[in-house]
Scaffold this active site. Structure first.
Site, short mmCIF file in Angstrom:
data_model
loop_
_atom_site.label_atom_id
_atom_site.label_comp_id
_atom_site.label_asym_id
_atom_site.label_seq_id
_atom_site.Cartn_x
_atom_site.Cartn_y
_atom_site.Cartn_z
N ASP A 33 39.00 36.48 41.34
CA ASP A 33 37.60 36.11 41.59
C ASP A 33 37.51 34.73 42.23
O ASP A 33 38.37 33.88 42.00
CB ASP A 33 36.83 36.15 40.25
CG ASP A 33 35.33 36.24 40.47
OD1 ASP A 33 34.90 36.49 41.61
OD2 ASP A 33 34.59 36.05 39.49
N GLY A 36 34.55 34.04 47.56
CA GLY A 36 33.32 33.62 48.25
C GLY A 36 33.08 32.13 48.06
O GLY A 36 32.78 31.40 49.01
N GLU A 80 30.75 48.21 41.20
CA GLU A 80 29.51 47.46 41.43
C GLU A 80 29.55 46.68 42.75
O GLU A 80 28.50 46.22 43.23
CB GLU A 80 29.26 46.49 40.27
CG GLU A 80 28.87 47.15 38.96
CD GLU A 80 30.04 47.84 38.26
OE1 GLU A 80 31.17 47.30 38.29
OE2 GLU A 80 29.83 48.92 37.69
N ASN A 81 30.75 46.49 43.31
CA ASN A 81 30.84 45.67 44.53
C ASN A 81 30.20 46.34 45.76
O ASN A 81 29.97 45.68 46.77
CB ASN A 81 32.30 45.29 44.83
CG ASN A 81 32.86 44.23 43.89
OD1 ASN A 81 34.06 44.20 43.59
ND2 ASN A 81 32.01 43.32 43.42
N ARG A 84 27.07 44.74 47.48
CA ARG A 84 27.11 43.59 48.40
C ARG A 84 26.68 44.00 49.81
O ARG A 84 26.65 45.19 50.12
CB ARG A 84 28.53 43.03 48.41
CG ARG A 84 28.91 42.47 47.05
CD ARG A 84 30.25 41.80 47.08
NE ARG A 84 30.57 41.27 45.77
CZ ARG A 84 31.47 40.35 45.53
NH1 ARG A 84 32.19 39.86 46.51
NH2 ARG A 84 31.69 39.92 44.30
N LEU A 208 34.55 40.38 31.62
CA LEU A 208 35.41 41.47 32.08
C LEU A 208 34.88 42.15 33.35
O LEU A 208 35.65 42.77 34.08
CB LEU A 208 35.56 42.53 30.99
CG LEU A 208 36.66 42.28 29.96
CD1 LEU A 208 36.63 43.37 28.90
CD2 LEU A 208 38.04 42.26 30.62
N GLU A 220 45.57 39.81 25.62
CA GLU A 220 45.36 38.36 25.59
C GLU A 220 44.67 37.94 26.89
O GLU A 220 45.11 38.33 27.98
CB GLU A 220 46.73 37.64 25.50
CG GLU A 220 47.47 37.91 24.22
CD GLU A 220 46.75 37.39 22.98
OE1 GLU A 220 46.09 36.34 23.08
OE2 GLU A 220 46.83 38.05 21.93
C1 IPE Z 1 34.92 41.28 39.64
O1 IPE Z 1 34.40 40.20 40.34
C2 IPE Z 1 35.45 42.31 40.58
C3 IPE Z 1 36.64 41.93 41.33
C4 IPE Z 1 37.30 40.83 41.23
C5 IPE Z 1 37.10 42.93 42.25
P1 IPE Z 1 32.83 40.08 40.66
O2 IPE Z 1 32.66 38.84 41.44
O3 IPE Z 1 32.36 41.33 41.31
O4 IPE Z 1 32.18 39.98 39.21
P2 IPE Z 1 30.79 39.40 38.74
O5 IPE Z 1 29.73 40.01 39.60
O6 IPE Z 1 30.84 37.91 38.92
O7 IPE Z 1 30.69 39.78 37.30
C1 IPE Z 2 36.46 38.21 44.41
O1 IPE Z 2 35.78 37.15 44.98
C2 IPE Z 2 36.68 39.35 45.37
C3 IPE Z 2 35.87 40.53 45.07
C4 IPE Z 2 35.04 40.67 44.08
C5 IPE Z 2 36.00 41.63 45.98
P1 IPE Z 2 34.20 37.11 45.09
O2 IPE Z 2 33.81 37.72 46.39
O3 IPE Z 2 33.56 37.74 43.91
O4 IPE Z 2 33.94 35.57 45.13
P2 IPE Z 2 32.78 34.79 44.40
O5 IPE Z 2 32.82 35.16 42.95
O6 IPE Z 2 31.51 35.22 45.04
O7 IPE Z 2 33.10 33.36 44.63
MG MG Z 3 32.97 37.01 42.12
#
Ligand code: IPE
Ligand code: IPE
Ligand code: MG
Length: 253
Positions: A33, A36, A80-81, A84, A208, A220
């Site tokens: 994570d 972005g 859920e992604n 976006r 999670l 853990e």
């Molecule tokens: C979790 O990250 C999914 C992946 C890392 C692929 P998200 O960025 O989607 O999670 P939330 O929205 O912050 O919970």
């Molecule tokens: C994790 O980085 C990658 C995916 C969830 C695909 P994010 O894209 O969620 O990055 P942030 O959390 O917005 O910084």
């Molecule tokens: Mg994220």
């Protein structure tokens, strides 16, 4: 000054040998994570964080397989992604190709086998094609399993398992009396895998996000503020060292 160099080397050696202790987690799961935010902090578009994150994946695959980890599950795209913007989703769906184009030879050299968990069929054709190629090319490797969670959601995985169990009761002679935790696990995407011993999440978030809900009952957790594109061997080893200090009790004493 010259005294300092051998001292540092010794210290580094001590840390390395600590990493070699028996207590290496068999299955490590990672929520990658912060891509972005990494980009935004540099004034770049979000997608450049995803692009950079690909290199961190390769670093971790290498260090995990060298450390004796048996399975590494990487959360790459959640159910859920899809919420976006389409342009970001389209970019993410091209990343497997980017990753494999650069790193499949190294993955082969490291004897790593690639698989996926999640609703694979719903991915775009071009994404499926490159992944199928990688899964097929690595299928005889008997080193670490590199497991990408793609279009994966833990709640959906549980519903899907229930649905399959009902089907087997109705049509395949399964008896409800046979149902226990072990049998239920056999209906999950992760049926071949032991539960994760260690779950790492980067970027400071401590949740999670629908990842491995059933499987992480006794996992853990280790959280770091490091954003995924900055994750490297040193951070991974820090997580392993902390894991080695944990006392797992599974409800016992
Ligand atoms: C979790 O990250 C999914 C992946 C890392 C692929 P998200 O960025 O989607 O999670 P939330 O929205 O912050 O919970
Ligand atoms: C994790 O980085 C990658 C995916 C969830 C695909 P994010 O894209 O969620 O990055 P942030 O959390 O917005 O910084
Ligand atoms: Mg994220």
């Amino acid at each position: 000054m010259s005294m300092k160099i051998p001292f540092l080397k010794k210290k580094q050696k001590a840390e390395e040998s600590q990493d070699d202790l028996e207590n290496v987690p068999g299955h490590v799961a990672i929520i990658m994570d912060g891509n972005g935010r990494w980009a935004q902090r540099k004034g770049l578009p979000r997608i450049s964080g995803h692009k950079e994150g690909v290199h961190a994946v390769n670093k971790v695959v290498k260090i995990a397989s060298q450390s004796g980890v048996k399975a590494l599950t990487m959360f790459a795209f959640s159910t859920e992604n899809w919420k976006r913007p389409k342009s970001e989703v389209d970019f993410l769906m091209k990343l497997p190709k980017e990753f494999l184009h650069m790193y499949l030879p190294e993955i082969m050299d490291n004897n790593v086998r690639i698989k996926t968990i999640g609703e694979f069929d719903a991915l775009p054709e071009h994404t499926k094609k490159v992944i199928e190629y990688a899964v097929d090319s690595t299928k005889n490797n008997d080193g670490m399993l590199l497991n990408f969670a793609l279009n994966y959601g833990g709640r959906y995985e549980i519903i899907r398992a229930v649905d399959k169990i009902i089907h087997d009761i109705d049509s395949n002679g399964l008896s409800i009396n046979e149902l226990d935790e072990e049998l239920f696990s056999q209906y999950l995407y992760t049926k071949e895998l032991q539960d994760p011993d260690l779950l790492i999440r980067t970027s400071g978030e401590q949740r999670l996000s629908n990842f491995l809900l059933w499987q992480s009952a006794y996992t853990e957790f280790w959280f770091t503020d490091v954003l995924w594109p900055d994750f490297d061997e040193h951070v991974f080893k820090e997580a392993l060292r902390e894991y080695q200090q944990r006392k797992r009790r599974y409800g016992g004493l």
